[in-house]
Design an enzyme around this catalytic site. Structure first.
Site, PDB file in Angstrom:
ATOM      1  CD  GLU A 159      38.950  42.203  63.321  1.00  0.00           C
ATOM      2  OE1 GLU A 159      39.702  42.627  62.059  1.00  0.00           O
ATOM      3  OE2 GLU A 159      38.882  41.227  64.414  1.00  0.00           O
ATOM      4  CD1 TRP A 186      42.174  43.452  65.172  1.00  0.00           C
ATOM      5  CD2 TRP A 186      44.375  43.077  64.251  1.00  0.00           C
ATOM      6  NE1 TRP A 186      42.947  42.359  65.739  1.00  0.00           N
ATOM      7  CE2 TRP A 186      44.106  42.187  65.278  1.00  0.00           C
ATOM      8  CE3 TRP A 186      45.360  43.743  63.569  1.00  0.00           C
ATOM      9  CZ2 TRP A 186      45.171  41.641  65.918  1.00  0.00           C
ATOM     10  CZ3 TRP A 186      46.339  43.115  64.336  1.00  0.00           C
ATOM     11  CH2 TRP A 186      46.480  41.747  65.476  1.00  0.00           C
ATOM     12  CD1 TRP A 231      61.110  36.201  49.976  1.00  0.00           C
ATOM     13  CD2 TRP A 231      59.194  35.005  50.630  1.00  0.00           C
ATOM     14  NE1 TRP A 231      61.032  36.534  50.708  1.00  0.00           N
ATOM     15  CE2 TRP A 231      59.602  35.646  51.083  1.00  0.00           C
ATOM     16  CE3 TRP A 231      58.951  33.860  50.627  1.00  0.00           C
ATOM     17  CZ2 TRP A 231      58.787  36.270  52.392  1.00  0.00           C
ATOM     18  CZ3 TRP A 231      57.500  34.305  51.246  1.00  0.00           C
ATOM     19  CH2 TRP A 231      57.263  34.977  52.536  1.00  0.00           C
ATOM     20  CG  ASN A 274      40.026  39.765  57.575  1.00  0.00           C
ATOM     21  OD1 ASN A 274      40.971  40.729  57.062  1.00  0.00           O
ATOM     22  ND2 ASN A 274      39.979  39.797  58.598  1.00  0.00           N
ATOM     23  CD1 TRP A 299      56.650  39.639  53.269  1.00  0.00           C
ATOM     24  CD2 TRP A 299      55.591  41.067  52.303  1.00  0.00           C
ATOM     25  NE1 TRP A 299      57.109  40.464  53.183  1.00  0.00           N
ATOM     26  CE2 TRP A 299      56.852  40.976  53.512  1.00  0.00           C
ATOM     27  CE3 TRP A 299      54.460  42.332  52.485  1.00  0.00           C
ATOM     28  CZ2 TRP A 299      57.195  42.906  53.470  1.00  0.00           C
ATOM     29  CZ3 TRP A 299      54.476  43.659  52.590  1.00  0.00           C
ATOM     30  CH2 TRP A 299      55.988  43.878  53.066  1.00  0.00           C
ATOM     31  CD1 TRP A 313      49.114  41.747  51.985  1.00  0.00           C
ATOM     32  CD2 TRP A 313      50.090  39.270  51.249  1.00  0.00           C
ATOM     33  NE1 TRP A 313      48.479  41.054  50.899  1.00  0.00           N
ATOM     34  CE2 TRP A 313      48.819  40.147  50.603  1.00  0.00           C
ATOM     35  CE3 TRP A 313      50.653  38.572  50.944  1.00  0.00           C
ATOM     36  CZ2 TRP A 313      48.368  39.176  49.575  1.00  0.00           C
ATOM     37  CZ3 TRP A 313      49.959  37.445  50.447  1.00  0.00           C
ATOM     38  CH2 TRP A 313      49.033  38.023  49.563  1.00  0.00           C
TER      39      TRP A 313
END
Length: 476
Positions: A274, A277, A305, A340, A358, A381
């Site tokens: 993590e 990431w 959208w 998360n 987003w 996102w």
């Protein structure tokens, strides 16, 4: 000029593992400086929750420096003018800082470095925020990575630099220049909406070290399983400390490996991935600097959208009628943080079930998260929306009710943050609209009165989202 070095502190609010501070201390007298210049980070200047955290963190840093007899000089921007003024006031001959990686800040720092060197100053910058610089990890062809797993494999194979200690000797200037008080920066809100954030966190370097040690003592062994359960204390909660540089990733890396003591444990390895990431997020932001506002997958520039301000507002306020979503959004507003797993759920619901862009979700997180980090926020996102690097495919649409049933089976998380539903049995708490009328009546829940009816039907909105994606997926 004197041998004094200005240490320009930004989001590296710690004394340990601070390469800029270590270099300056080895050179001679040091003057730590913080310059408040949020406009220079536009359009991603710190907002809301970040400002609350920054206020507390600066106070802790100021107290820590005072223990060494060191001042923290605080000035307002523009940063170059403030540095040049301090150089004139102190006769400093060098300036050093630790690098940041947001596009606007990179360009500002480049200009400042050149201007100070033109003024015949010794200027240096360092890596304190990442395990490896974004340009130090590349494919065999020399290109940036766009897939996480090979990126992490390549980064993990590199030699990790050890964190540097707090300098043995810190000497300040013989006379410190004037400084603003932290209160003059206006970081605290005039209306006290921040009480929940202050109650939930302990900003500062010591707080970061305590959080790391507590995680290693209690949670890391079970991290792989418990990290997905929002009602359990199964995550490190280090993200805001990392964002503000109260602890560095090298310190986290070393702490985990010292705890492992040569053994291999799945929980620790999952946790370090993590951290990977976070590194990947910075790698992507550096190489694709327009991604905070534009999709990496350009097909999504044509995505249809929906335009529904009321739906966006209901999502922001935790009033969607979907318990797992509303619990997460209320946790965010109260504490400045969200688990998360729940971040993925609420983001999927916004971008797919509500079909809101987003970017609108990223903006709201930027306003409300204490750990709002441009690189990680952008990656998260775009990943959930299906338009980023190594993203979840668009057709992967989280069903928030099923996510709740799986990861909050007793409803503890929902009961904490959506108390209107607290008396519902676990069987129905994640889908109250499907509960028998008698069950709702016994629990004191009237949909549309005590708690909203769902904004959308989950199945139908999923079908509409997939149809919208069909309209763009053939584009190249």
């Amino acid at each position: 000029m004197s041998d004094l070095t200005l240490v320009w502190l930004r989001r590296d609010l710690r004394l340990a593992d601070n390469p800029a501070l270590a270099e300056a201390a080895a050179r001679g007298p040091v003057l730590p400086v913080y310059i408040h210049a949020p406009d220079e980070e536009a359009p991603w200047a710190p907002r809301g929750a970040q400002r609350v955290w920054l206020d507390e963190s600066l106070r802790v840093l100021q107290a820590s420096l005072a223990e060494f007899g060191m001042p923290l000089v605080i000035r307002q921007g523009p940063s170059l003018e403030a540095l040049q003024t301090l150089i004139g006031e102190t006769g400093a001959s060098a300036v050093t800082w630790n690098r940041l990686y947001e596009p606007a800040v990179i360009e500002r720092d480049r200009q400042i470095k050149q201007a100070l060197r033109d003024d015949r100053l010794v200027v240096s910058s360092h890596n304190a925020a990442l395990l490896a610089e974004p340009w130090e990890v590349a494919t065999k062809a020399g290109d940036p990575y766009r897939v996480y797993t090979p990126f992490w494999r390549a980064l993990s194979a590199q030699r990790m630099h050890l964190p540097v200690a707090v300098p043995d000797k810190l000497v300040g200037p013989t006379e410190a220049p004037d400084s603003l008080a932290i209160e003059q920066l206006g970081l605290r809100p005039t209306i006290g909406w921040d009480a929940g954030i202050r109650a939930a966190w302990t900003p500062g370097e010591a707080g970061a070290q305590i959080a790391l040690q507590d995680f290693l003592d209690r949670c890391v062994d079970s991290y792989k399983q418990d990290r997905d359960w929002p009602a359990r204390p199964g995550t490190s909660r280090l993200s805001p400390h990392l964002h503000f540089g109260e602890i560095g990733p090298r310190q986290v890396w070393q702490g985990v490996h010292e705890w492992l003591d040569g053994s291999a444990r799945v929980g620790a390895e999952t946790f370090l991935s993590e951290i990977g990431w976070r590194e990947f997020a910075h790698h992507l932001l550096f190489h694709f600097p327009d991604t905070p506002s534009k999709p990496l997958d350009r097909r999504f520039e044509a995505f249809p959208w929906a335009d529904d301000d009321q739906a966006l507002k209901a999502w922001q306020q935790g009033q969607t009628g979907i318990p797992m979503v509303d619990a997460g959004m209320r946790e965010l507003w109260e504490t400045g943080w969200m688990h998360n797993r729940v971040r993925m759920v609420v983001a999927s619901f916004l971008t797919k079930n509500l079909r809101q862009p987003w970017q609108a979700g990223a903006e709201w997180f930027w306003d409300t998260l204490v750990d709002a980090d441009l690189a990680s926020n952008t990656l998260g996102w775009q990943w959930t929306a299906g338009c980023g690097a190594d993203a979840a495919p668009f057709f992967r649409i989280f069903n928030p009710s099923r996510q709740g049933e799986r990861f909050d089976p007793e409803g503890d998380y929902v009961r904490q943050w959506v108390p209107e539903l607290a008396r519902l049995p676990a069987k129905h708490i994640h889908a109250p609209w499907a509960a028998p009328a008698a069950v709702c009546r016994d629990a004191g829940v009237t949909l549309g009165t005590d708690y909203p009816a769902p904004l959308v039907d989950l199945k139908e909105s999923r079908r509409e989202a997939l149809a919208a994606f069909d309209a763009i997926k053939a584009q190249r």
